[in-house]
Design a protein around this motif. Structure first.
Motif, PDB file in Angstrom:
ATOM      1  N   THR A 144      52.234  -8.895  -8.536  1.00 10.47           N
ATOM      2  CA  THR A 144      50.832  -8.886  -7.988  1.00 10.47           C
ATOM      3  C   THR A 144      50.387  -9.756  -6.743  1.00 10.47           C
ATOM      4  N   SER A 145      51.401 -10.576  -6.341  1.00  9.42           N
ATOM      5  CA  SER A 145      51.224 -11.521  -4.887  1.00  9.42           C
ATOM      6  C   SER A 145      52.732 -11.636  -4.532  1.00  9.42           C
ATOM      7  N   SER A 189      50.251 -13.854   3.120  1.00  9.86           N
ATOM      8  CA  SER A 189      50.330 -13.867   1.853  1.00  9.86           C
ATOM      9  C   SER A 189      49.315 -12.882   1.194  1.00  9.86           C
ATOM     10  N   SER A 228      47.657 -11.674  -2.413  1.00  5.58           N
ATOM     11  CA  SER A 228      47.065 -11.782  -3.618  1.00  5.58           C
ATOM     12  C   SER A 228      46.253 -10.651  -4.307  1.00  5.58           C
ATOM     13  N   ASP A 229      46.868 -10.088  -5.625  1.00 12.05           N
ATOM     14  CA  ASP A 229      46.041  -9.095  -5.932  1.00 12.05           C
ATOM     15  C   ASP A 229      45.976  -9.334  -7.709  1.00 12.05           C
ATOM     16  N   ASP A 230      45.428 -10.408  -7.828  1.00 15.93           N
ATOM     17  CA  ASP A 230      45.340 -10.843  -9.141  1.00 15.93           C
ATOM     18  C   ASP A 230      44.046 -10.434  -9.924  1.00 15.93           C
ATOM     19  N   SER A 235      54.581 -12.903  -0.414  1.00 12.23           N
ATOM     20  CA  SER A 235      54.298 -13.485   1.096  1.00 12.23           C
ATOM     21  C   SER A 235      55.360 -12.942   1.965  1.00 12.23           C
TER      22      SER A 235
END
Length: 195
Positions: free
Chosen positions: A86-87, A68, A70-72, A89
């Motif tokens: 931005t995310s 996964s 995640s680049d939040d 998987s």
């Protein structure tokens, strides 16, 4: 004596590195490397587009599962999402494989933004807990800055034609040395010294 101690210390370092590499080679686990890159593109004086790409590599000796991304860390006060997420998987990341993800953001706010690293979580069959990896950091992004962008024309020309210029220069130098007759005054001096 100093040479002997230096040799012993170098030999001990080599043995430690050899042991560490054999222990690491014996472990059956993924080794995840994540590279994050962002490119700013000014659309007009009030809007700047940011293209973000994230590449995930598995340099280990086993596959990673349930990967996964995640680049939040993109502030909604500064950025709005234009395309992508931005995310995301994936089910699996094989050994030596590459996964890529990209998205585009848009900003209408002038600021200097410090991005956080992207977080990758994955599962390893031999461990119960989820594992984490972080992307490379980004330099501060100067959004809608007033300073002019640096042109890299000279650098891009050097990269594109540098090898060709070097080869042509060497060929011209070789031809010049072959065609030019030797200097007779130096040759005469050399022959007088021999007598």
């Amino acid at each position: 004596m100093a040479k002997f101690t230096t040799m012993v210390s170098l030999l001990s370092i080599a043995v430690v590195l050899l042991i560490a590499s054999t222990v690491n080679a014996g472990s059956d686990a993924p080794f995840i490397v994540v590279h994050k890159k962002a490119t700013l593109n000014r659309l007009n004086s009030a809007v700047e587009k940011l293209s973000v790409s994230i590449n995930i590599y598995n340099q280990g000796s086993a596959a990673a599962y349930d990967v996964s991304l995640s680049d939040d860390g993109w502030s909604p006060e500064i950025f709005s999402i234009v395309s992508g997420n931005t995310s995301t998987s994936w089910e699996k990341l094989d050994v030596g494989a590459l996964l890529s993800h990209s998205f585009e953001l848009e900003s209408r706010t002038k600021s200097v933004f410090y991005s956080t690293p992207a977080v990758i979580t994955f599962r390893v069959p031999t461990k119960a807990a989820l594992q984490e990896a972080y992307s490379t950091p980004l330099l501060p992004l100067e959004i809608l800055s007033d300073k002019p962008r640096k042109t890299t024309l000279g650098l891009s020309l050097m990269v594109k034609y540098g090898n060709l210029v070097s080869v042509i220069s060497l060929v011209v130098l070789f031809v010049y040395l072959m065609v030019t007759p030797p200097n007779k005054s130096n040759a005469a001096k050399g022959s007088k010294k021999r007598r």
